[in-house]
Design a protein around this motif. Structure first.
Motif, mmCIF file in Angstrom:
data_model
loop_
_atom_site.group_PDB
_atom_site.id
_atom_site.type_symbol
_atom_site.label_atom_id
_atom_site.label_comp_id
_atom_site.label_asym_id
_atom_site.label_seq_id
_atom_site.Cartn_x
_atom_site.Cartn_y
_atom_site.Cartn_z
ATOM 1 N N ASP A 41 0.843 -1.189 0.000
ATOM 2 C CA ASP A 41 0.000 0.000 0.000
ATOM 3 C C ASP A 41 0.882 1.246 0.000
ATOM 4 O OD1 ASP A 41 -2.377 -1.469 0.134
ATOM 5 O OD2 ASP A 41 -2.315 -1.534 2.330
ATOM 6 N N THR A 42 0.374 2.316 -0.580
ATOM 7 C CA THR A 42 1.043 3.603 -0.434
ATOM 8 C C THR A 42 1.225 3.889 1.055
ATOM 9 O OG1 THR A 42 -0.054 4.406 -2.436
ATOM 10 C CG2 THR A 42 0.896 6.062 -0.971
ATOM 11 N N ARG A 47 -0.909 8.746 2.055
ATOM 12 C CA ARG A 47 -2.358 8.696 1.834
ATOM 13 C C ARG A 47 -3.066 9.757 2.682
ATOM 14 N NH1 ARG A 47 -3.891 2.955 3.482
ATOM 15 N NH2 ARG A 47 -1.745 2.733 4.211
ATOM 16 N N GLU A 48 -2.599 9.903 3.920
ATOM 17 C CA GLU A 48 -3.203 10.879 4.822
ATOM 18 C C GLU A 48 -3.047 12.297 4.276
ATOM 19 O OE1 GLU A 48 -3.473 10.901 9.599
ATOM 20 O OE2 GLU A 48 -1.435 11.079 8.794
ATOM 21 N N ALA A 236 8.844 3.164 -6.552
ATOM 22 C CA ALA A 236 9.522 3.220 -5.251
ATOM 23 C C ALA A 236 8.568 3.545 -4.107
ATOM 24 C CB ALA A 236 10.642 4.258 -5.291
ATOM 25 N N PHE A 237 7.561 4.386 -4.364
ATOM 26 C CA PHE A 237 6.665 4.828 -3.300
ATOM 27 C C PHE A 237 5.315 4.111 -3.335
ATOM 28 C CE2 PHE A 237 9.599 8.352 -4.027
ATOM 29 C CZ PHE A 237 10.061 8.595 -2.745
ATOM 30 N N ASP A 284 11.707 7.780 3.383
ATOM 31 C CA ASP A 284 12.921 7.001 3.121
ATOM 32 C C ASP A 284 12.869 5.627 3.785
ATOM 33 O OD1 ASP A 284 13.866 9.114 1.677
ATOM 34 O OD2 ASP A 284 15.644 9.479 2.894
ATOM 35 N N GLU A 285 12.406 5.572 5.035
ATOM 36 C CA GLU A 285 12.365 4.292 5.743
ATOM 37 C C GLU A 285 11.356 3.339 5.105
ATOM 38 O OE1 GLU A 285 11.792 4.624 9.913
ATOM 39 O OE2 GLU A 285 13.578 5.884 10.244
ATOM 40 N N ASP A 286 10.230 3.866 4.656
ATOM 41 C CA ASP A 286 9.231 3.018 3.996
ATOM 42 C C ASP A 286 9.805 2.416 2.719
ATOM 43 O OD1 ASP A 286 6.450 3.632 5.455
ATOM 44 O OD2 ASP A 286 7.572 5.498 5.289
ATOM 45 N N VAL A 287 10.495 3.248 1.945
ATOM 46 C CA VAL A 287 11.102 2.759 0.708
ATOM 47 C C VAL A 287 12.154 1.696 1.016
ATOM 48 C CG1 VAL A 287 12.486 3.393 -1.303
ATOM 49 C CG2 VAL A 287 10.615 4.884 -0.562
#
Length: 389
Positions: A41-42, A47-48, A236-237, A284-287
């Protein structure tokens, strides 16, 4: 009644990818390992931010070039990640996905008869976009023995006095090949010698594995002024449906691209642009977590295909693997069609990405390990049945 359709558009073949997914959608219990779309998921904060933009009524047009705040963040991100220095006002524009940027760049840079070099196998849009821009596509057939990288020799032998643009599709869809710094450096003297321009599609730049990290050809001396860097947020995102990309390059080219974008599109979706600002600032951490998961899946697939006895070079970019099925004596389309009909598994024939993809399949690892295991189990059964005949 006269034919209402253009001969040019009628002459362009539809994407070779869609055929199999149209069948899958109507086939109970069928699964696919073919879609080039993240299964994540994004990130929630992105999303927020998109939701917040809607709640605050930020549904107006932005400037044609894109939200100024987003262009500033894009340039900051490129400097931080890839040592690329661009002016957010004069050298940057926001597009409706990277695909629009490819189309607009080609239409703004070529005249009828100009030649565009397209290494293949590669993304399905380059060739038709070149044709629609009235350019002449010149295909450079990349080779498995070179790990599907573009060599200086291959580049040199395809350049003529009509060559204007080189499309540089790395990290590569469908092969997963990358070009490292030393390999790109060998192309630069030829590009400058022959006064070529480069459209560098770097949509998978974040998705690289192993020791080699992505390097943009625009970083090399003499290349920024002759390169359009195209990137975006889909891969990437995990923002495919947000439809947002961008292009950076020399002011005279970007100005004309914005003009064409102005008449064709007006601007990219506004709430998507606000969400993208958040992505660049705080994801960055999510990626990194997504890249770690893709890398795990990548290594799993490489080992699995070796165990099956299929030749497969190790991909170090994007989220695709490109195994060879030549030993079975079937075309890629025949193999993929029989696999789908007998085992209800959809993969993409290598020929969807150019004729030199014959004998290969594109398999995406933008799926969970469980789905990959199920899919590979079906491939293994199919291969066992072929080998037992």
């Amino acid at each position: 009644m006269r034919n209402p359709l253009s001969n040019k558009i009628m002459g362009i073949q539809p994407s070779g990818i869609r055929k199999f997914f149209d069948i899958v959608s109507e086939m109970p219990d069928a699964i696919s390992l073919g879609v080039g779309e993240p299964d994540f998921d994004t990130p929630w904060n992105v999303r927020e931010e998109g939701i917040y933009a809607l709640e605050k009524g930020r549904t107006f047009y932005t400037s044609n070039a894109g939200l100024k705040e987003l262009r500033i963040e894009i340039c900051s991100y490129l400097k931080r990640k890839y040592n690329l220095l661009y002016d957010p006002i004069n050298e940057t524009m926001v597009t409706v996905g990277g695909s629009e940027a490819i189309d607009v760049a080609l239409r703004c840079m070529v005249d009828p008869g100009d030649e565009v070099l397209i290494p293949q196998p590669s993304y399905v849009s380059y060739l038709p976009c070149a044709v629609m821009a009235d350019a002449k596509p010149v295909i450079i057939n990349l080779k498995a023995e070179n790990d599907f990288k573009l060599t200086p020799e291959e580049l040199e032998e395809n350049i003529t006095n009509k060559t204007k643009i080189l499309v540089l599709p790395f990290p590569n869809n469908p092969t997963g090949a990358i070009m490292n710094r030393d390999e790109l450096a060998k192309l630069v003297p030829l590009i400058i010698k022959h006064d070529l321009f480069v459209i560098s599609d770097e949509i998978y730049s974040e998705l690289t594995y192993g020791k080699e990290r992505h390097v943009s050809i625009a970083e090399f001396p003499g290349m920024k002024e002759r390169t359009i860097v195209i990137n975006g947020f889909s891969k990437a995102f995990a923002m495919t449906g947000w439809r947002l990309g961008y292009a950076c390059g020399p002011t005279p080219i970007i100005n004309q691209m914005i003009k064409l974008h102005q008449f064709a599109i007006m601007c990219a979706p506004t709430n998507s642009q606000f969400a993208a600002v958040e992505a660049l600032k705080n994801c960055d951490e999510d990626v990194d977590k997504m890249v770690e998961a893709y890398d795990q899946r990548r290594r799993y697939l490489v080992n699995a295909f070796k165990e099956m006895g299929l030749e497969c070079f190790e991909p170090f970019g994007a989220f695709y693997i490109f195994p060879s099925i030549k030993k079975f004596g079937m075309t890629s389309d025949e193999f993929a069609t029989k696999l789908l009909m007998k085992k209800k598994l959809a993969v993409v024939p290598g020929t969807a990405f150019g004729d030199c993809g014959e004998g290969f399949l594109r398999i995406s690892y933008a799926y969970s390990i469980d789905n990959l295991k199920e899919g590979l189990g079906r491939i293994k059964e199919f291969i066992s049945e072929l080998e037992s005949k």
